[in-house]
Scaffold this motif. Structure first.
Motif, PDB file in Angstrom:
ATOM      1  N   PHE A   1       0.828  -1.204   0.000  1.00 21.69           N
ATOM      2  CA  PHE A   1       0.000   0.000   0.000  1.00 21.69           C
ATOM      3  C   PHE A   1       0.861   1.253   0.000  1.00 21.69           C
ATOM      4  O   PHE A   1       1.833   1.350   0.750  1.00 21.69           O
ATOM      5  N   HIS A   2       0.464   2.202  -0.797  1.00 23.92           N
ATOM      6  CA  HIS A   2       0.964   3.557  -0.637  1.00 23.92           C
ATOM      7  C   HIS A   2      -0.088   4.327   0.151  1.00 23.92           C
ATOM      8  O   HIS A   2      -1.283   4.296  -0.185  1.00 23.92           O
ATOM      9  N   ILE A   3       0.331   4.976   1.232  1.00 20.41           N
ATOM     10  CA  ILE A   3      -0.596   5.770   2.035  1.00 20.41           C
ATOM     11  C   ILE A   3      -0.024   7.175   2.225  1.00 20.41           C
ATOM     12  O   ILE A   3       1.186   7.386   2.167  1.00 20.41           O
TER      13      ILE A   3
ATOM     14  N   ALA B   1      -4.929   7.780   4.478  1.00 23.14           N
ATOM     15  CA  ALA B   1      -5.601   7.648   3.188  1.00 23.14           C
ATOM     16  C   ALA B   1      -4.746   6.770   2.284  1.00 23.14           C
ATOM     17  O   ALA B   1      -3.639   7.162   1.904  1.00 23.14           O
ATOM     18  N   PRO B   2      -5.223   5.567   1.932  1.00 25.14           N
ATOM     19  CA  PRO B   2      -4.449   4.708   1.034  1.00 25.14           C
ATOM     20  C   PRO B   2      -4.860   4.914  -0.424  1.00 25.14           C
ATOM     21  O   PRO B   2      -5.995   5.285  -0.724  1.00 25.14           O
ATOM     22  N   ASP B   3      -3.909   4.678  -1.328  1.00 30.06           N
ATOM     23  CA  ASP B   3      -4.277   4.409  -2.714  1.00 30.06           C
ATOM     24  C   ASP B   3      -4.888   3.015  -2.711  1.00 30.06           C
ATOM     25  O   ASP B   3      -4.229   2.039  -2.330  1.00 30.06           O
ATOM     26  N   GLN B   4      -6.150   2.895  -3.110  1.00 31.24           N
ATOM     27  CA  GLN B   4      -6.813   1.605  -3.042  1.00 31.24           C
ATOM     28  C   GLN B   4      -6.357   0.677  -4.169  1.00 31.24           C
ATOM     29  O   GLN B   4      -5.684   1.092  -5.119  1.00 31.24           O
ATOM     30  N   ARG B   5      -6.724  -0.587  -4.057  1.00 29.07           N
ATOM     31  CA  ARG B   5      -6.395  -1.597  -5.071  1.00 29.07           C
ATOM     32  C   ARG B   5      -6.740  -1.070  -6.466  1.00 29.07           C
ATOM     33  O   ARG B   5      -7.875  -0.673  -6.737  1.00 29.07           O
ATOM     34  N   GLY B   6      -5.760  -1.051  -7.338  1.00 28.18           N
ATOM     35  CA  GLY B   6      -5.972  -0.600  -8.706  1.00 28.18           C
ATOM     36  C   GLY B   6      -5.598   0.842  -8.954  1.00 28.18           C
ATOM     37  O   GLY B   6      -5.634   1.290 -10.110  1.00 28.18           O
ATOM     38  N   PHE B   7      -5.242   1.576  -7.898  1.00 29.64           N
ATOM     39  CA  PHE B   7      -5.021   3.010  -8.026  1.00 29.64           C
ATOM     40  C   PHE B   7      -3.618   3.425  -7.577  1.00 29.64           C
ATOM     41  O   PHE B   7      -3.020   2.835  -6.666  1.00 29.64           O
ATOM     42  N   GLY B   8      -3.146   4.505  -8.185  1.00 25.05           N
ATOM     43  CA  GLY B   8      -1.987   5.234  -7.701  1.00 25.05           C
ATOM     44  C   GLY B   8      -0.737   4.402  -7.541  1.00 25.05           C
ATOM     45  O   GLY B   8      -0.336   3.637  -8.421  1.00 25.05           O
ATOM     46  N   ARG B   9      -0.106   4.518  -6.373  1.00 27.33           N
ATOM     47  CA  ARG B   9       1.198   3.913  -6.118  1.00 27.33           C
ATOM     48  C   ARG B   9       1.113   2.603  -5.352  1.00 27.33           C
ATOM     49  O   ARG B   9       2.143   2.003  -5.039  1.00 27.33           O
ATOM     50  N   THR B  10      -0.102   2.165  -5.020  1.00 32.34           N
ATOM     51  CA  THR B  10      -0.272   0.847  -4.413  1.00 32.34           C
ATOM     52  C   THR B  10      -0.030  -0.216  -5.475  1.00 32.34           C
ATOM     53  O   THR B  10      -0.513  -0.100  -6.604  1.00 32.34           O
ATOM     54  N   THR B  11       0.727  -1.251  -5.123  1.00 36.50           N
ATOM     55  CA  THR B  11       1.084  -2.297  -6.078  1.00 36.50           C
ATOM     56  C   THR B  11       0.728  -3.671  -5.527  1.00 36.50           C
ATOM     57  O   THR B  11       0.379  -3.825  -4.357  1.00 36.50           O
TER      58      THR B  11
END
Length: 399
Positions: free
Chosen positions: A35-37, A80-90
């Motif tokens: 997660f990117h938060i 606030a996380p980048d959710q699954r499928g978004f942003g910098r979360t991998t």
């Protein structure tokens, strides 16, 4: 798909985000996702009640940048996380429309993501889960499925329309053929891809229109938006963020698109048709902040977020049958709803807001706020009011 080590190295090489004072960014490794938060709050963080903020589409965790420091000032640890499928979360399935495993984007899996993240952060409960747009769907499901874990919920722009309604008493009524027809019409586990919906789309097509959710569920949607040059992407996202701040008089152009248009074309046509509206989103989304969205979506494309729509619209509720586990259940935790008076998203599922406020789908509904002069992007347009709503809702909860 890359392995987690490769994904993390790639993310660490990304430029830092222009965050307000007191807001920081980091990566959290979990068994499935990295997660990117972005977060704010006093340390040690576990001594402060946790607020989790879930973004919509086409947003990222950055959309909460104005809310986070205000919650920290109020004594919370806000994440606030980048959710699954978004942003910098991998770590999610990055394969194409044709190959992606949509089951990994199921409704229960989205809730599991947040439960796993919260544990990784060192908490065993969430004081309040807050969701905007499609993030409000996840937030409402968090509260519905784990009321022991998510102690209160604030929804924005997307009211909770209730848990699934399954075909009932069919074993004792009607012929086998009639029962099959009932099953085809309902019991989709909250899906929007029913036979009845199909008829609506046929009628729209005869009128030269189509619904944006079903356009987002096509193979071409990601390519249509991802193939834009940087200056075109900037103009498209500027128009997109502007589109949902109109007066609520009739369903806006954005929701029911021209049948022959891509989303960028629909946005462009709308901006030409209604120039008097102006680019009022500049007041809360200046170009340097819009540039963050442009850079992120230029890098990732849109398919990760579009997978959310594909899950919801799949015929027969193919990917939402897990939701049937909660058929007939209400949200039991204290709940509030806040939206802008100019936000048509509040009304796109007719009657949903009334169900919330009447207690039909929420057994402990506390407050409804509709803000004059505010559109769809309420976390960015009215952060003070968002924070006040969270503080008021959680005031009666024991820490």
């Amino acid at each position: 798909m890359k392995n987690k080590e490769q994904d993390l190295i790639m993310c660490l090489d990304l430029p830092s985000l222009p965050l307000p004072k007191g807001v920081t960014s980091r990566f959290i490794s979990t068994p499935d996702l990295t997660f990117h938060i972005i977060e704010a709050g006093a340390t040690p963080v576990q001594d402060h009640p946790l607020i989790v903020l879930l973004h919509g589409f086409p947003e990222i965790a950055y959309s909460w940048r104005r809310v986070l420091p205000k919650l920290a000032d109020a004594g919370f640890h806000a994440v606030a996380p980048d959710q699954r499928g978004f942003g910098r979360t991998t770590g999610w399935d990055t394969r194409s429309f044709e190959e992606v495993d949509l089951a990994s984007f199921s409704l229960t899996n989205l809730v599991r993501d947040i439960v796993v993240l919260v544990h990784a952060l060192g908490y065993r409960s969430v004081h309040c889960v807050v969701g905007h747009d499609c993030g409000a769907i996840t937030a409402s499901l968090c509260a519905l499925m784990r009321p022991d874990f998510f102690r209160s919920v604030v929804l924005m722009s997307h009211p909770f329309n209730g848990s699934p309604t399954l075909p009932f008493n069919t074993a004792n009524e009607g012929s086998v053929e009639e029962q099959a027809e009932v099953a085809a019409q309902g019991g989709g586990g909250g899906a929007e891809g029913s036979a009845a919906a199909s008829g609506i789309h046929e009628a729209l097509a005869r009128s030269g229109r189509k619904h944006y959710k079903w356009y987002y569920s096509t193979a071409s949607a990601n390519t249509d938006m991802s193939s834009l040059a940087p200056e075109e992407l900037h103009r498209f996202l500027r128009g997109y963020f502007h589109l949902k701040i109109e007066e609520v008089v009739q369903m806006p152009y954005y929701y029911i698109m021209p049948l022959d248009a891509t989303m960028p074309e629909a946005v462009e046509r709308h901006m030409v048709d209604e120039p008097s509206q102006g680019m009022t989103s500049h007041s809360w989304l200046p170009d340097d902040e819009l540039a963050v969205y442009v850079a992120e979506y230029a890098r990732t494309g849109y398919q990760g977020g579009l997978n959310w729509y594909c899950v919801r619209t799949a015929a027969g509720g193919r990917f939402t049958k897990d939701y049937d586990l909660f058929a007939g259940k209400k949200i039991e935790t204290p709940c509030s709803f806040i939206s802008g008076a100019k936000d048509w998203g509040t009304y796109q599922e007719p009657g949903a807001l009334d169900k919330m406020t009447s207690g039909a789908v929420c057994s402990d509904f506390r407050s409804l706020k509709v803000l004059d002069g505010v559109g769809h992007w309420i976390p960015q347009e009215a952060p003070d009011e968002v924070v006040q709503t969270i503080i008021e809702l959680t005031a009666g909860l024991n820490v």
